[in-house]
Design a protein around this motif. Structure first.
Motif, PDB file in Angstrom:
ATOM      1  N   LEU A 146       9.336   5.902  12.156  1.00 47.54           N
ATOM      2  CA  LEU A 146       9.907   6.718  11.211  1.00 47.54           C
ATOM      3  C   LEU A 146       8.888   7.736  10.709  1.00 47.54           C
ATOM      4  CD1 LEU A 146      11.143   3.656   8.639  1.00 47.54           C
ATOM      5  CD2 LEU A 146      12.563   5.365   9.426  1.00 47.54           C
ATOM      6  N   SER A 147       7.657   7.589  10.912  1.00 48.31           N
ATOM      7  CA  SER A 147       6.944   8.550  10.333  1.00 48.31           C
ATOM      8  C   SER A 147       5.495   8.471  11.294  1.00 48.31           C
ATOM      9  CB  SER A 147       6.238   8.453   8.938  1.00 48.31           C
ATOM     10  OG  SER A 147       5.662   7.071   8.931  1.00 48.31           O
ATOM     11  N   PRO A 148       4.689   9.453  11.453  1.00 48.99           N
ATOM     12  CA  PRO A 148       3.650   9.555  12.160  1.00 48.99           C
ATOM     13  C   PRO A 148       2.606   8.192  11.799  1.00 48.99           C
ATOM     14  CG  PRO A 148       3.522  11.425  11.306  1.00 48.99           C
ATOM     15  CD  PRO A 148       4.797  10.857  10.798  1.00 48.99           C
ATOM     16  N   ALA A 149       2.521   7.925  10.428  1.00 50.70           N
ATOM     17  CA  ALA A 149       1.583   6.708  10.063  1.00 50.70           C
ATOM     18  C   ALA A 149       2.396   5.472  10.754  1.00 50.70           C
ATOM     19  CB  ALA A 149       1.561   6.495   8.700  1.00 50.70           C
ATOM     20  N   ALA A 150       3.496   5.421  10.470  1.00 56.97           N
ATOM     21  CA  ALA A 150       4.332   4.154  11.065  1.00 56.97           C
ATOM     22  C   ALA A 150       4.151   4.094  12.667  1.00 56.97           C
ATOM     23  CB  ALA A 150       5.780   4.272  10.807  1.00 56.97           C
ATOM     24  N   ALA A 151       3.926   5.291  13.378  1.00 52.83           N
ATOM     25  CA  ALA A 151       3.709   5.216  14.774  1.00 52.83           C
ATOM     26  C   ALA A 151       2.383   4.721  15.064  1.00 52.83           C
ATOM     27  CB  ALA A 151       3.774   6.543  15.279  1.00 52.83           C
ATOM     28  N   LEU A 153       0.534   2.815  13.421  1.00 51.71           N
ATOM     29  CA  LEU A 153       0.432   1.221  12.927  1.00 51.71           C
ATOM     30  C   LEU A 153       1.068   0.331  14.081  1.00 51.71           C
ATOM     31  CD1 LEU A 153       0.990   1.566   9.005  1.00 51.71           C
ATOM     32  CD2 LEU A 153      -1.033   0.605  10.146  1.00 51.71           C
ATOM     33  N   HIS A 195      13.075  -2.412  11.571  1.00 51.12           N
ATOM     34  CA  HIS A 195      12.928  -1.552  10.417  1.00 51.12           C
ATOM     35  C   HIS A 195      11.839  -0.508  10.730  1.00 51.12           C
ATOM     36  CE1 HIS A 195      14.719  -5.323   8.843  1.00 51.12           C
ATOM     37  NE2 HIS A 195      13.690  -5.770   8.785  1.00 51.12           N
ATOM     38  N   SER A 203      16.651  -2.704  12.951  1.00 49.25           N
ATOM     39  CA  SER A 203      17.526  -3.867  12.331  1.00 49.25           C
ATOM     40  C   SER A 203      18.865  -4.234  12.790  1.00 49.25           C
ATOM     41  CB  SER A 203      17.523  -3.636  10.900  1.00 49.25           C
ATOM     42  OG  SER A 203      18.143  -4.627  10.066  1.00 49.25           O
ATOM     43  N   ALA A 317      25.371   1.983   8.166  1.00 56.59           N
ATOM     44  CA  ALA A 317      24.644   1.930   6.870  1.00 56.59           C
ATOM     45  C   ALA A 317      23.305   3.419   7.094  1.00 56.59           C
ATOM     46  CB  ALA A 317      23.632   0.776   6.935  1.00 56.59           C
TER      47      ALA A 317
ATOM     48  N   SER B 409       7.433   4.754   1.648  1.00 54.76           N
ATOM     49  CA  SER B 409       7.260   4.261   2.938  1.00 54.76           C
ATOM     50  C   SER B 409       7.083   5.429   4.173  1.00 54.76           C
ATOM     51  CB  SER B 409       8.459   3.451   3.391  1.00 54.76           C
ATOM     52  OG  SER B 409       8.406   2.879   4.796  1.00 54.76           O
ATOM     53  N   GLY B 413       3.962   4.814   5.835  1.00 53.87           N
ATOM     54  CA  GLY B 413       4.205   3.912   6.974  1.00 53.87           C
ATOM     55  C   GLY B 413       4.027   2.392   6.483  1.00 53.87           C
ATOM     56  N   HIS B 415       5.931  -0.528   4.792  1.00 59.07           N
ATOM     57  CA  HIS B 415       7.394  -0.898   4.503  1.00 59.07           C
ATOM     58  C   HIS B 415       7.494  -1.890   3.268  1.00 59.07           C
ATOM     59  CE1 HIS B 415       9.101   1.002   7.993  1.00 59.07           C
ATOM     60  NE2 HIS B 415       7.774   0.674   8.646  1.00 59.07           N
ATOM     61  N   GLU B 417       9.111  -4.617   3.209  1.00 58.69           N
ATOM     62  CA  GLU B 417       8.766  -6.144   3.091  1.00 58.69           C
ATOM     63  C   GLU B 417       7.098  -6.208   2.881  1.00 58.69           C
ATOM     64  OE1 GLU B 417      10.364  -4.455   5.214  1.00 58.69           O
ATOM     65  OE2 GLU B 417      12.107  -5.587   5.837  1.00 58.69           O
ATOM     66  N   GLU B 418       6.503  -5.290   3.560  1.00 61.59           N
ATOM     67  CA  GLU B 418       4.972  -5.496   3.412  1.00 61.59           C
ATOM     68  C   GLU B 418       4.366  -5.331   2.196  1.00 61.59           C
ATOM     69  OE1 GLU B 418       4.287  -4.150   8.118  1.00 61.59           O
ATOM     70  OE2 GLU B 418       4.751  -2.440   6.445  1.00 61.59           O
ATOM     71  N   TYR B 437      20.409  -2.986   5.540  1.00 63.96           N
ATOM     72  CA  TYR B 437      19.801  -2.097   4.351  1.00 63.96           C
ATOM     73  C   TYR B 437      20.616  -0.877   4.151  1.00 63.96           C
ATOM     74  CZ  TYR B 437      15.622  -5.466   4.678  1.00 63.96           C
ATOM     75  OH  TYR B 437      14.862  -6.447   4.292  1.00 63.96           O
ATOM     76  N   LYS B 478      -0.786  -3.702   4.777  1.00 68.23           N
ATOM     77  CA  LYS B 478      -0.172  -4.304   5.904  1.00 68.23           C
ATOM     78  C   LYS B 478      -0.610  -5.440   6.514  1.00 68.23           C
ATOM     79  CE  LYS B 478       2.178  -1.275   8.818  1.00 68.23           C
ATOM     80  NZ  LYS B 478       3.460  -1.098   8.309  1.00 68.23           N
TER      81      LYS B 478
END
Lengths: 358, 513
Positions: A146-151, A153, A195, A203, A317, B409, B413, B415, B417-418, B437, B478
């Motif tokens: 979803l984002s660089p930070a998410a990548a 993590l 997610h 999801s 969705a 988010s 990054g 989410h 839930e976290e 969602y 997280k």
């Protein structure tokens, strides 16, 4: 993950701020630089790397040479080196032994990575799972975080499950003319983290696609040809019938047999009399007809008797309230297909959803 | 000298702005794993009553494999588990959106000792008191909803929804229209409506929200037809948005011969303000554990109340309680779908709900709704001041709001839930949303009338604190929980029939053998 590979497409996304709607090809890249664009892929990749290192200092990061990753790891400022698709492919080949390959770019880069994975498969080599750091103008594929930070993590976590995520791309030339034209190119193996991936594949409970396919199979009538469009959902229909239908082509099945695989528009016209067309939406834009399935032309549709649209609830969705789209090139056909359609979302389950012409 | 400086002189520090919390974390086995052969908690005295000889057809071939423990070990086991829980009596439980977590007055529990002495098969002549409570509560709930008759026989939630769909089927079959096999629902209605109808054999058609966040009436127009058995809908939906065109929805379904069924799961904000019958609904149910204060019981014995219009009275689950001029009697409606729960239903919660309504009166019920709506809008104002939090569709909300952390988010990054799990380190929690969602990175808050302004301020401050932590140190958030029970759950097995184990026997078969 203990060893993570990094490939940066340094020019990814450079055309976006320059109003060029993409960055594919050296001419566009030069034009963007001439308009004063600065590269952003390096910065976004650096953010992912910082997040990864903060979460897991023990992870070894192996980068492609120079501006494709090495400079960034050394803390140097990102440069706008003009790299090519061949450079990206070569980098993937070189990093094939890592536990996870992070690549920074957009849909064009994802296609190059997919090409490299296919080349490796032809050579009998197992390619690593991959994960995209969103850095391009077009990021419609499901293989991006979803984002660089998410990548960063996600790369820090240990994964034991993987899923296939769509690689789609737009025709940039058409996109510059204002037409969004996503096409499904194939799938890449990504960590199965719910997610956290981009839009469409996020999801989706396991079994949803199988349940949709089961509903289609349950509706099938003897003596009626079924035209199965491209995509993993329609391919699952073929699988449940025990048939080797194609992922990217249009196939025709009848009475439980594969009549024709990967047909042309001309072949299809001959086979489509009183057929039922089975389609799923391609890419994040919600196109049902006219993108990646042009074989199913207005004259073909004119011969068919019904259209079944398939999508998981998650996919609908992810459209965020936007309608499904049709663009067959013929106004009359498009307006006939527009309105509220029943989208099959599971076994004996459907959603009423708007379909509109572009 | 300011307070921080004065504290600096002392061997103590000032309290942090956010309340500190640390929960017990027991590595407690499942009770079956604690069992030791021959160990027992109590020696049951020989009963004075004559021994009843059971016929062989109902007699077990072998003894049940129940856990064998001493009293102390049973007590300790459940006390430990209770320390690992949060709940409405322990924390600010506004995060369990859609569940209507409110205070269950303890005074109403004092009636329970008497109720426990009732036998399910007790002759009605000796149970007139409790039957009067049933009879009166049935009529009070009929008054509140505007429906013609109510049955208190079902369990709550899905049991009541299943009773609704069973009545819908019985009604159509009695009218020679058993071919109606489609049920229409909406994406933001409680998903048990779709699930129960599907379990009962119906095909499910779901309406997505339109650009305004309301179910799309044009989609309903496209969905209804001769196969329509019913519309099963919640209003306000789980977004907290009230559908102002609900009467049109009902009319559209009636125009094709379908029934309109109202899941009043979210009735807490509309008590005394609007009624199911006013919108033309044919049937529906209340969850007594939500709106009417009885304990939720964690999937256990909560109680439901199904209400119907005149034409559906013959199909109500039974028995219902009538007054024949001299006393209360049990009657089963002529074409009843039968019993849902054994005996009279969940009597303890019937009594609690009766006592709660009687303590408030009609005006009090309306005050409940108004206070719940006021609390919700106050909390929404506080939450929307947190950078990165939003509430889609810019609409007035009734009793709850489905919020989004999408902006936060995308930036961090981290989410939803976290963030919720990190909030548990401060003694609160929240629920995200049903799937899929539709609202990205969702969280759903429903402050009922039970919470004070200070409670809501504290809850909002905790979320603001965690959102700030997510910006400053996403990896730390997280990594949560740190002060709470271990509850980072991999939900993947929930979708895998090979792994899920709702009983000990299934667990042994799938995981230990």
């Amino acid at each position: 993950m203990t060893r993570v590979g990094l490939v940066v497409n340094p020019v990814a996304g450079i055309g976006g701020p320059a109003g060029l709607k993409g960055s594919d090809g050296p001419e566009v890249q030069r034009a963007a630089l001439a308009r004063g664009a600065t590269p952003r892929a390096g910065e976004r990749a650096a953010l992912a790397v910082r997040t990864l290192r903060a979460a897991r200092p023990d992870v070894e990061i192996v980068a492609a040479p120079g501006p494709m990753g090495e400079d960034l790891l050394a803390g140097e400022a990102p440069s706008a080196a003009l790299t090519t698709a061949a450079d990206t492919r070569a980098a993937v080949h070189a990093l094939r032994d890592v536990g996870l390959l992070l690549f920074a770019g957009g849909d064009g880069t994802a296609r190059d990575v997919l090409d490299a994975v296919r080349e490796l498969a032809e050579l009998g080599c197992q390619a690593p799972p991959v994960l995209g750091i969103p850095a391009g103008v077009k990021v419609y594929s499901g293989c991006f975080a979803l984002s660089p930070a998410a990548a960063g993590l996600l790369a820090a976590e240990d994964h034991d499950e993987y899923a296939e995520a769509d690689v789609v791309d737009l025709d940039e030339e058409l996109y510059r003319q204002g037409r969004v034209s996503p096409r499904l190119y194939g799938t890449l193996r990504v960590p199965a983290a719910r997610h956290r991936l981009s839009g469409r594949k996020a999801s989706t409970p396991p079994g949803s696609v199988e349940a949709i396919a089961r509903e289609v199979v349950a509706r099938m009538e003897p003596g009626t040809p079924y035209v199965l469009g491209p995509g993993a959902t329609t391919q699952q229909v073929g699988r449940q019938l025990g048939l080797a239908t194609t992922l990217l082509g249009v196939d025709v099945v009848e009475n439980g047999s594969l009549v024709a695989a990967d047909v042309t528009e001309r072949d299809l016209y001959e086979l489509a009399q009183d057929a039922v067309v089975v389609l799923s939406a391609i890419g994040g834009q919600g196109f049902v007809l006219g993108r990646g399935n042009q074989q199913i032309s207005p004259r073909v549709l004119g011969r068919t008797k019904d259209l079944l649209v398939l999508a998981t609830q998650q996919k609908l969705a992810a459209l965020n309230g936007r309608p499904l789209l049709v663009d067959t090139g013929e106004e009359e056909t498009d307006s006939r297909l527009s309105g509220h359609v029943r989208v099959i979302t599971g076994y004996r389950e459907s959603v009423i959803y708007r379909m509109e012409c572009t | 000298m300011n307070s921080a400086e004065s504290f600096a002189e002392l061997p103590v520090k000032p309290k942090p702005a956010i309340r500190r919390f640390h929960q017990a974390r027991w590595d407690e086995p499942i009770i079956f794993e604690l069992s030791q052969p021959g160990r027992r908690g109590i020696a049951v005295p020989e009963p004075g009553a004559p021994k009843v000889e059971l016929p062989d057809s109902v007699r077990r071939a072998s003894k049940p494999a129940l856990p064998e423990l001493s009293q102390l070990h049973v007590l300790r086991h459940y006390l430990r588990l209770s320390q690992e829980n949060l709940g409405v009596d322990l924390n600010i439980d506004v995060g369990q959106g859609t569940c209507t977590m409110k205070y269950s007055p303890k005074v109403n529990d004092t009636f329970m000792a008497d109720i426990a002495d009732l036998h399910p098969e007790q002759p009605v002549e000796s149970a007139q008191g409790v039957l009067e409570i049933y009879h009166t509560l049935e009529r009070m709930l009929a008054e509140i909803s505007g429906m013609a008759r109510v049955s208190l026989q079902p369990g709550s939630g899905s049991a009541a929804i299943y009773a609704n769909i069973a009545m819908i089927r019985a009604y159509h079959e009695a009218n020679g229209e058993g071919h109606r096999d489609q049920v229409i629902t909406t994406m933001f209605s409680h998903p048990s409506n779709a699930a129960c109808a599907k379990t009962a054999g119906y095909e499910i058609i779901t309406l997505m929200p339109d650009a305004e966040g309301l179910p799309d009436i044009e989609a309903l127009r496209a969905a209804v037809g001769p196969r329509t058995a019913a519309l099963m809908i919640t209003n306000p939906e789980d977004t907290g948005i009230f559908n102002p065109r609900i009467a049109e929805f009902v009319e559209l379904v009636h125009s094709v011969g379908g029934l309109a069924c109202y899941d009043q799961a979210n009735a807490n904000g509309i008590l005394g303000i609007t009624r199911a019958a006013d919108a033309g609904f044919d049937l529906g149910h209340f969850n007594l554990h939500k709106t009417f204060s009885t304990p939720h019981a964690c999937g256990g014995p909560a109680a439901g109340a199904c209400g119907v219009s005149e034409k559906l009275i013959p199909f109500l689950p039974g028995p219902v309680v009538d007054f024949d001029g001299s006393g209360y009697v049990l009657t089963t409606p002529e074409k009843s779908i039968g019993k849902i729960r054994p005996g009279l239903g969940v009597t303890p919660n019937i009594v609690r709900a009766y006592a709660w309504i009687m303590s408030l009166g009609a005006e009090g019920l309306r005050t409940v709704a108004e206070t719940a709506v006021l609390n919700n809008n106050y909390l929404m104002h506080k939450i929307l001041q947190i950078p990165g939090a939003s509430a889609p569709w810019d609409k007035r909300r009734v009793e709850q709001v489905r919020y989004s952390w999408q902006e936060l988010s995308e930036e961090t990054g981290v989410h939803s839930e976290e963030i919720g799990v990190r909030a548990a380190d401060f003694g609160v929690h929240y629920w995200t949303s049903h799937h899929p969602y539709v609202v990205p990175e969702p969280f759903t808050l429903e402050p009922t009338e039970s919470y004070s302004k200070e409670d809501l301020d504290e809850y909002a401050a905790i979320l603001a604190h965690v959102a700030d932590e997510a910006r400053r140190d996403p990896a730390f958030v997280k990594g949560a929980p740190y002060n709470s029970t271990v509850h980072k759950i991999d939900m993947t097995p929930l979708d895998d029939p090979k792994q899920w184990a709702p009983t000990w026997r299934a667990y042994v078969r799938k995981h230990l053998s």
